[in-house]
Design a protein around this motif. Structure first.
Motif, PDB file in Angstrom:
ATOM      1  N   ILE A 220       0.825  -1.202   0.000  1.00  0.00           N
ATOM      2  CA  ILE A 220       0.000   0.000   0.000  1.00  0.00           C
ATOM      3  C   ILE A 220       0.864   1.259   0.000  1.00  0.00           C
ATOM      4  O   ILE A 220       1.905   1.327   0.673  1.00  0.00           O
ATOM      5  CB  ILE A 220      -0.963  -0.002   1.209  1.00  0.00           C
ATOM      6  N   ARG A 221       0.438   2.270  -0.765  1.00  0.00           N
ATOM      7  CA  ARG A 221       1.122   3.562  -0.805  1.00  0.00           C
ATOM      8  C   ARG A 221       0.654   4.408   0.382  1.00  0.00           C
ATOM      9  O   ARG A 221      -0.479   4.899   0.404  1.00  0.00           O
ATOM     10  CB  ARG A 221       0.805   4.278  -2.120  1.00  0.00           C
ATOM     11  N   ILE A 222       1.526   4.588   1.350  1.00  0.00           N
ATOM     12  CA  ILE A 222       1.180   5.332   2.564  1.00  0.00           C
ATOM     13  C   ILE A 222       0.817   6.776   2.242  1.00  0.00           C
ATOM     14  O   ILE A 222      -0.140   7.342   2.813  1.00  0.00           O
ATOM     15  CB  ILE A 222       2.341   5.294   3.573  1.00  0.00           C
ATOM     16  N   ASP A 223       1.544   7.395   1.320  1.00  0.00           N
ATOM     17  CA  ASP A 223       1.272   8.798   0.987  1.00  0.00           C
ATOM     18  C   ASP A 223      -0.130   8.973   0.405  1.00  0.00           C
ATOM     19  O   ASP A 223      -0.852   9.916   0.759  1.00  0.00           O
ATOM     20  CB  ASP A 223       2.340   9.323   0.014  1.00  0.00           C
ATOM     21  N   LEU A 224      -0.531   8.042  -0.462  1.00  0.00           N
ATOM     22  CA  LEU A 224      -1.856   8.141  -1.071  1.00  0.00           C
ATOM     23  C   LEU A 224      -2.961   7.805  -0.065  1.00  0.00           C
ATOM     24  O   LEU A 224      -4.062   8.364  -0.149  1.00  0.00           O
ATOM     25  CB  LEU A 224      -1.943   7.221  -2.284  1.00  0.00           C
ATOM     26  N   LEU A 225      -2.671   6.910   0.865  1.00  0.00           N
ATOM     27  CA  LEU A 225      -3.644   6.613   1.923  1.00  0.00           C
ATOM     28  C   LEU A 225      -3.937   7.867   2.738  1.00  0.00           C
ATOM     29  O   LEU A 225      -5.099   8.226   2.965  1.00  0.00           O
ATOM     30  CB  LEU A 225      -3.111   5.502   2.833  1.00  0.00           C
ATOM     31  N   LYS A 226      -2.886   8.555   3.184  1.00  0.00           N
ATOM     32  CA  LYS A 226      -3.068   9.779   3.968  1.00  0.00           C
ATOM     33  C   LYS A 226      -3.858  10.816   3.176  1.00  0.00           C
ATOM     34  O   LYS A 226      -4.737  11.493   3.716  1.00  0.00           O
ATOM     35  CB  LYS A 226      -1.711  10.348   4.377  1.00  0.00           C
ATOM     36  N   GLN A 227      -3.534  10.924   1.900  1.00  0.00           N
ATOM     37  CA  GLN A 227      -4.206  11.901   1.047  1.00  0.00           C
ATOM     38  C   GLN A 227      -5.698  11.599   0.930  1.00  0.00           C
ATOM     39  O   GLN A 227      -6.539  12.501   1.043  1.00  0.00           O
ATOM     40  CB  GLN A 227      -3.555  11.883  -0.340  1.00  0.00           C
ATOM     41  N   MET A 228      -6.036  10.333   0.727  1.00  0.00           N
ATOM     42  CA  MET A 228      -7.452   9.960   0.573  1.00  0.00           C
ATOM     43  C   MET A 228      -8.231  10.162   1.861  1.00  0.00           C
ATOM     44  O   MET A 228      -9.390  10.602   1.829  1.00  0.00           O
ATOM     45  CB  MET A 228      -7.562   8.512   0.095  1.00  0.00           C
ATOM     46  N   ILE A 229      -7.626   9.838   2.991  1.00  0.00           N
ATOM     47  CA  ILE A 229      -8.303  10.054   4.271  1.00  0.00           C
ATOM     48  C   ILE A 229      -8.607  11.534   4.457  1.00  0.00           C
ATOM     49  O   ILE A 229      -9.715  11.925   4.852  1.00  0.00           O
ATOM     50  CB  ILE A 229      -7.457   9.519   5.434  1.00  0.00           C
ATOM     51  N   CYS A 230      -7.618  12.368   4.148  1.00  0.00           N
ATOM     52  CA  CYS A 230      -7.780  13.818   4.279  1.00  0.00           C
ATOM     53  C   CYS A 230      -8.892  14.324   3.356  1.00  0.00           C
ATOM     54  O   CYS A 230      -9.753  15.112   3.775  1.00  0.00           O
ATOM     55  CB  CYS A 230      -6.463  14.508   3.965  1.00  0.00           C
ATOM     56  N   GLU A 231      -8.890  13.865   2.121  1.00  0.00           N
ATOM     57  CA  GLU A 231      -9.902  14.304   1.161  1.00  0.00           C
ATOM     58  C   GLU A 231     -11.301  13.879   1.601  1.00  0.00           C
ATOM     59  O   GLU A 231     -12.267  14.644   1.452  1.00  0.00           O
ATOM     60  CB  GLU A 231      -9.587  13.721  -0.221  1.00  0.00           C
ATOM     61  N   ASP A 232     -11.417  12.665   2.146  1.00  0.00           N
ATOM     62  CA  ASP A 232     -12.728  12.179   2.571  1.00  0.00           C
ATOM     63  C   ASP A 232     -13.246  12.955   3.783  1.00  0.00           C
ATOM     64  O   ASP A 232     -14.447  13.233   3.887  1.00  0.00           O
ATOM     65  CB  ASP A 232     -12.668  10.683   2.879  1.00  0.00           C
ATOM     66  N   ARG A 233     -12.352  13.305   4.684  1.00  0.00           N
ATOM     67  CA  ARG A 233     -12.779  14.114   5.844  1.00  0.00           C
ATOM     68  C   ARG A 233     -13.265  15.479   5.379  1.00  0.00           C
ATOM     69  O   ARG A 233     -14.291  15.986   5.848  1.00  0.00           O
ATOM     70  CB  ARG A 233     -11.633  14.260   6.839  1.00  0.00           C
ATOM     71  N   GLU A 234     -12.546  16.072   4.441  1.00  0.00           N
ATOM     72  CA  GLU A 234     -12.939  17.389   3.933  1.00  0.00           C
ATOM     73  C   GLU A 234     -14.276  17.326   3.209  1.00  0.00           C
ATOM     74  O   GLU A 234     -15.034  18.305   3.188  1.00  0.00           O
ATOM     75  CB  GLU A 234     -11.856  17.926   2.999  1.00  0.00           C
ATOM     76  N   GLY A 236     -16.727  15.564   4.183  1.00  0.00           N
ATOM     77  CA  GLY A 236     -17.771  15.295   5.158  1.00  0.00           C
ATOM     78  C   GLY A 236     -18.004  13.831   5.458  1.00  0.00           C
ATOM     79  O   GLY A 236     -18.995  13.478   6.114  1.00  0.00           O
ATOM     80  N   HIS A 237     -17.110  12.956   4.992  1.00  0.00           N
ATOM     81  CA  HIS A 237     -17.256  11.524   5.239  1.00  0.00           C
ATOM     82  C   HIS A 237     -16.621  11.147   6.584  1.00  0.00           C
ATOM     83  O   HIS A 237     -15.941  11.957   7.227  1.00  0.00           O
ATOM     84  CB  HIS A 237     -16.613  10.718   4.110  1.00  0.00           C
ATOM     85  N   LEU A 238     -16.823   9.887   6.989  1.00  0.00           N
ATOM     86  CA  LEU A 238     -16.287   9.391   8.259  1.00  0.00           C
ATOM     87  C   LEU A 238     -15.324   8.233   8.010  1.00  0.00           C
ATOM     88  O   LEU A 238     -15.737   7.080   7.922  1.00  0.00           O
ATOM     89  CB  LEU A 238     -17.426   8.926   9.178  1.00  0.00           C
ATOM     90  N   PRO A 239     -14.031   8.512   7.858  1.00  0.00           N
ATOM     91  CA  PRO A 239     -13.054   7.423   7.765  1.00  0.00           C
ATOM     92  C   PRO A 239     -12.996   6.683   9.108  1.00  0.00           C
ATOM     93  O   PRO A 239     -12.774   7.302  10.142  1.00  0.00           O
ATOM     94  CB  PRO A 239     -11.741   8.161   7.485  1.00  0.00           C
ATOM     95  N   PHE A 240     -13.237   5.359   9.069  1.00  0.00           N
ATOM     96  CA  PHE A 240     -13.290   4.659  10.351  1.00  0.00           C
ATOM     97  C   PHE A 240     -12.433   3.407  10.423  1.00  0.00           C
ATOM     98  O   PHE A 240     -12.173   2.896  11.512  1.00  0.00           O
ATOM     99  CB  PHE A 240     -14.738   4.284  10.697  1.00  0.00           C
ATOM    100  N   CYS A 241     -11.939   2.896   9.296  1.00  0.00           N
ATOM    101  CA  CYS A 241     -11.196   1.635   9.354  1.00  0.00           C
ATOM    102  C   CYS A 241     -10.143   1.552   8.257  1.00  0.00           C
ATOM    103  O   CYS A 241     -10.418   1.867   7.091  1.00  0.00           O
ATOM    104  CB  CYS A 241     -12.167   0.456   9.231  1.00  0.00           C
ATOM    105  N   ILE A 242      -8.959   1.112   8.649  1.00  0.00           N
ATOM    106  CA  ILE A 242      -7.878   0.806   7.710  1.00  0.00           C
ATOM    107  C   ILE A 242      -7.630  -0.697   7.765  1.00  0.00           C
ATOM    108  O   ILE A 242      -7.529  -1.282   8.850  1.00  0.00           O
ATOM    109  CB  ILE A 242      -6.579   1.551   8.068  1.00  0.00           C
ATOM    110  N   VAL A 243      -7.521  -1.329   6.594  1.00  0.00           N
ATOM    111  CA  VAL A 243      -7.224  -2.763   6.515  1.00  0.00           C
ATOM    112  C   VAL A 243      -5.812  -2.932   5.973  1.00  0.00           C
ATOM    113  O   VAL A 243      -5.508  -2.470   4.869  1.00  0.00           O
ATOM    114  CB  VAL A 243      -8.230  -3.495   5.607  1.00  0.00           C
TER     115      VAL A 243
END
Length: 487
Positions: A220-234, A236-243
């Motif tokens: 998994i690309r850690i940089d892209l994971l962080k980016q997607m979590i940030c975008e989803d929070r902005e 209005g979504h609720l990031p709740f789980c990483i697999v």
């Protein structure tokens, strides 16, 4: 066919002649021991005959048939056409080959015919012991909990239900409509399909599982994971789980688990690890660094029937916080209320920790297997498979007409026949044909996958019966069939 005799009130399904059934039972056991012992003498796979297939087209039996005749049907038309995952050259998907003690344990468990869900009886305590051993193997804390299930699919779903419910306490009663924001999950593009099914089953929806691209080692690309979590929070979504993946099914790649755990902690998210087979080397001291982070997970799934060679089917899900685990499944109904004493006493019912109320005695074969062999012997077997994977990779790399398609971090080898001068589509067709002929000719049973559009012959080595010369045979026969197809 004999007509059934007139039934009387005292009739049971037990045999009238116990001695004859005992004799048949001893024959069954002898036949199965011979079957296991002779695995190397059989083809690695044999297609069921038309006669065998037609034997499964009979109408519903109305009258009794002699037990010996029933067994003869099994012995002649079912057993010879098994998947043969106990064969030394079976490397399809990720399937362990089982052991004789596991077979016997299943017989004992079936004879006990116990429901390991509730009550004060020893099978409950055997499963609790297996869970304790599982926590010790995986570095989970003593206060963690867990449950045995059929396989990683149900183990992953169980963990995801716990994660989902933890982030919405009213969801059990009021449903997903009580969630104010869309719940989002994250994992690499190499995440196993059973996790995606789990996302659908628990009502999150596969569109809301973010498939993060992977690097050139399929992690998994850690940089892209962080980016997607940030975008989803902005948004209005609720990031709740990483697999995280401890051994992807395609290549055996291990995600940076410690880094994922840190992100989950920082983002206040649940961290689940799918370790179906790849978590097992956690019992090897030399894998401590590569699997570091497993002990930090909120939940972990792994299969005993894969790389611990236990007979199908049995897997485990561990949950770090046993109270959160219980809150996700426990129900209070008057017919399941524990008592202070009697049969309804005993440990907290396992039905409070999973979906199933009816549960077989899966734990017995794990308990007996670990006691018979000991962890040090399992360590030896896993190391042997790891050496075999490197040996096969080395053979492939020394052959000009073979191509290794991915690095080999664990026990999975992806390769193809590539003599040069062929287009990708032609190579895909040829390698698919090579795989089918390897299987049809009973030589070996690897499986397959696609890596960046390239058809790969895939050997997943979780076989305690394999020897080094089995991999020599695989390479030699791959080359032979490939050259035949080129002429």
């Amino acid at each position: 066919m004999k007509r059934t005799p007139e039934l009387v009130e005292e009739e049971t399904l037990d045999p009238v002649d116990w001695a004859s059934l005992k004799e048949l039972g001893h024959r069954m056991m002898d036949d199965m021991f011979d079957y296991l012992q002779s695995s190397r003498q059989r083809p690695a796979w044999k297609k069921p005959t038309k006669f065998a297939l037609n034997s499964m087209q009979h109408p519903l039996p109305q009258f009794p048939q002699d037990a010996a005749e029933v067994y003869e049907h099994f012995f002649t038309q079912i057993l010879p056409y098994n998947t043969e995952n106990g064969h030394p050259r079976f490397w399809s998907w990720v399937q362990g080959g089982g052991t004789p003690i596991g077979m016997l344990a299943d017989m004992l468990a079936s004879g006990m015919n116990t429901n390991v869900s509730i009550g004060d009886h020893m099978p409950m305590y055997v499963e609790k012991q297996v869970i304790e051993w599982s926590k010790e193997m995986m570095g989970f804390p003593q206060q963690a909990g867990g449950i045995l299930v059929s396989g990683a699919s149900l183990a992953n779903i169980t963990a995801l239900v716990v994660a989902r419910n933890h982030f919405n306490k009213s969801i059990r009663k009021k449903g997903l409509q009580t969630v104010n924001a869309q719940m989002m999950m994250y994992g690499s593009a190499e995440t196993h399909n059973c996790v995606i099914k789990g996302v659908e089953v628990i009502g999150i929806g596969s569109d809301n599982f973010r498939k993060i691209p992977v690097d050139d080692q399929y992690r998994i690309r850690i940089d892209l994971l962080k980016q997607m979590i940030c975008e989803d929070r902005e948004a209005g979504h609720l990031p709740f789980c990483i697999v995280g993946n401890a051994g992807t099914v395609n290549t055996g790649s291990i995600d940076p688990l410690e880094a994922l755990a840190a992100i989950a902690k920082e983002e206040q998210m649940w961290f689940h690890i799918d370790g179906a087979f790849g978590a097992i080397p956690k019992i090897l001291p030399e894998f401590e660094d590569r699997l570091k982070g497993i002990e930090l997970a909120d939940s972990l799934s792994f299969d005993f029937h894969k790389w611990l060679y236990v007979n199908y089917e049995v897997a485990c899900v561990l949950i770090r916080d046993t109270n959160i685990h219980r809150e996700a499944f426990a129900t209070a109904v008057n017919y399941l209320v524990p008592h202070e004493r009697g049969l309804s006493g005993g440990p907290d019912p396992f039905s409070n920790y999973g979906m199933e109320l009816s549960r077989g005695f899966k734990a017995l074969k794990v308990w007996m297997s670990i006691k018979e062999h000991g962890i040090q012997r399992y360590q030896y077997m896993i190391r042997k498979n790891l050496r075999q994977a490197q040996y096969l990779a080395g053979l492939i790399q020394t052959e000009p007409s073979l191509e290794l398609l991915a690095e080999v971090p664990l026990n999975i080898i992806c390769y193809r026949f590539n003599p040069g001068g062929l287009e990708e589509e032609e190579l895909n067709i040829i390698n698919k044909e090579i795989l089918m002929r390897l299987q049809e000719q009973g030589i070996a049973a690897p499986s397959y996958t696609l890596l960046n559009g390239k058809y790969a012959i895939r050997a997943a080595i979780t076989n305690h019966r394999s020897r080094m010369d089995d991999f020599d045979i695989l390479v030699e026969e791959t080359l032979r069939i490939g050259k035949e197809l080129m002429t």
